[in-house]
Scaffold this active site. Sequence first.
Site, short mmCIF file in Angstrom:
data_model
loop_
_atom_site.label_atom_id
_atom_site.label_comp_id
_atom_site.label_asym_id
_atom_site.label_seq_id
_atom_site.Cartn_x
_atom_site.Cartn_y
_atom_site.Cartn_z
N GLU A 27 0.85 -1.20 0.00
CA GLU A 27 0.00 0.00 0.00
C GLU A 27 0.88 1.25 0.00
O GLU A 27 2.04 1.20 0.45
CB GLU A 27 -0.89 -0.02 1.27
CG GLU A 27 -1.82 1.17 1.38
CD GLU A 27 -2.92 0.98 2.43
OE1 GLU A 27 -2.86 0.00 3.20
OE2 GLU A 27 -3.84 1.81 2.47
N GLU A 175 -12.57 -2.34 2.40
CA GLU A 175 -13.13 -1.99 3.73
C GLU A 175 -14.22 -0.93 3.58
O GLU A 175 -14.18 0.12 4.24
CB GLU A 175 -12.02 -1.54 4.70
CG GLU A 175 -11.03 -2.66 4.97
CD GLU A 175 -10.17 -2.48 6.23
OE1 GLU A 175 -10.16 -1.40 6.81
OE2 GLU A 175 -9.51 -3.48 6.61
N GLU A 298 -6.17 -9.29 3.84
CA GLU A 298 -5.35 -8.59 4.84
C GLU A 298 -5.34 -9.45 6.09
O GLU A 298 -6.39 -9.72 6.68
CB GLU A 298 -5.91 -7.20 5.16
CG GLU A 298 -5.69 -6.22 4.02
CD GLU A 298 -6.06 -4.78 4.35
OE1 GLU A 298 -5.96 -4.38 5.53
OE2 GLU A 298 -6.46 -4.07 3.41
N GLN A 347 2.02 -6.11 5.64
CA GLN A 347 2.23 -5.80 4.25
C GLN A 347 3.66 -6.20 3.89
O GLN A 347 4.48 -6.41 4.77
CB GLN A 347 2.00 -4.32 4.00
CG GLN A 347 0.57 -3.87 4.32
CD GLN A 347 0.26 -2.46 3.81
OE1 GLN A 347 1.04 -1.83 3.13
NE2 GLN A 347 -0.92 -1.97 4.20
O1 AHR Z 1 -2.97 -2.62 6.31
C1 AHR Z 1 -3.26 -1.38 6.91
C2 AHR Z 1 -4.72 -1.01 6.78
O2 AHR Z 1 -5.50 -1.91 7.50
C3 AHR Z 1 -5.31 -1.04 5.40
O3 AHR Z 1 -5.09 0.13 4.70
C4 AHR Z 1 -6.76 -1.19 5.67
O4 AHR Z 1 -7.45 -1.85 4.64
C5 AHR Z 1 -6.82 -1.93 7.00
O5 AHR Z 1 -7.65 -1.33 7.91
#
Ligand code: AHR
Length: 492
Positions: A27, A175, A298, A347
């Site tokens: 991200e 989300e 995620e 991530q």
């Molecule tokens: O991974 C960090 C954040 O966690 C992401 O941007 C979001 O989708 C989730 O709340």
Amino acid sequence: MRRVEGHINTKHKMGTINKEIYGHFSEHLGRCIYEGIYVGEDSEIPNTNGMRNDVVEALKEMEIPVLRWPGGCFADEYHWQDGIGPKETRKRMINTHWGGVVEDNSFGTHEFFELCDQLGCEPYINGNVGSGTVREMSEWIEYMTFDGESPMANLRAENGRKEPWKVKYFGVGNENWGCGGNMTPEYYANTYRRFQTYCRNYGDNQLYKIACGPDGANYEWTDKLMSIIGDRFADAISLHYYTVPGGWDEKGKALVFDEKGYYETIEATLRIEPMIDRHLEIMSKYDPEHKVKLIVDEWGTWFDVEDGTNPGFLYQQNTMRDAMVAALNLNIFNRRCDRISMANIAQVVNVLQAVILTEGAKIVKTPTYHVFEMYKRHQNSTLVDCFVDSPVEECEGYKIPLVSSSASVNEEGELTITLANASLSEEIEVSTTVVGEFGTVSGRVLTGKMDDHNTFENAEVVKPVDFDGASLDGDTLTVKLPTCSVVTLVLK
Ligand code: AHR
């Protein structure tokens, strides 16, 4: 030493473990994309077209199969046209969600595909529903995949890319129950139906459309979403579940924790298993043929940021505790490969449960990296029946099944077994029958104290080594699992 029994039956095949279960997520957040992956062509850090060579090489060695981008919460604020064309004219803006830093859009669509090319992995693009329009999303797909004469294909060619790219995985929002627009499930589901209508398949490019699914145990979201989208409009829905041991207000530190904190983390991780099963059960009501898959796009640990770092950057260290979390999750996903088509740890570099950390030109592979590398033989292999009668122990007040396992057979007929012993105090001997023709066993082990970790000064404190604790006698496999360990075995 505790002794437990099990059985593995390679004749009992239970589905293909999609390689995408070993997927990752990148991200525009903190130092994930900028610094972690993309340093620009003029950087002193060795790079190819701006991508760090050391990071690309490490991810290739781990066989990264798919990468999700550009978010996360960033996705629903991202306007793709800001990130194309000459870099000097790209919009400079504020990354309002993550740290309030300047986003110069120097990494955009073309750069993401360049990265995926270098990695040899599938792109997974997440579109903007929260602050975007149907037209914007539709045109992005046209820009990426249309081959021929069209406004967006012409624009792509003007920007230096005549050939279309292939895009399979496409997420319609992220989300949307939260940062992606604070929608109700009914509102999102109907919005999803509208947006996905204009996500076209051009030529032979076939999109695999992913709807925004639930947050953790929000079963109502799954129920309402599935009741409205049914089995016709999406190939998969997503699930987000983070291991946050003390809850959002008391997450604790990544490096400083006691045995209670360790077991609390393991217990919080294992909650995903019944959660997934319940979501799958609800999905089955509306999709009895299981056409719609689940994607855990995620997952991973979420601790306090490291002292002195920007709280909006979510930078945390990574220990053997994280390795255990990865091993348990991956075994859980493997065992449900008939319904889970992809998973993406959050991530990939420098953010949350990252497999790689960087500092300037330095790089370190985390314990989590080593688990992904040790499990890579499962990618695209066939899941086989594997049962270990794990003891369930009361540890510091938490009930923990100590041994986790999964097994698969590859095209050459080799059997890979991944085992984890979550106990900090007990070595465990697993004795299992193996149905199949195998003559040799070899393996590797990742083990250490629960808070062992790698640093830029000492990058190899935690790394896999050859394992001599397994033996094969006829059809009986005996494995002596050290405390706090992850083991991969290969039987040929
Ligand atoms: O991974 C960090 C954040 O966690 C992401 O941007 C979001 O989708 C989730 O709340």
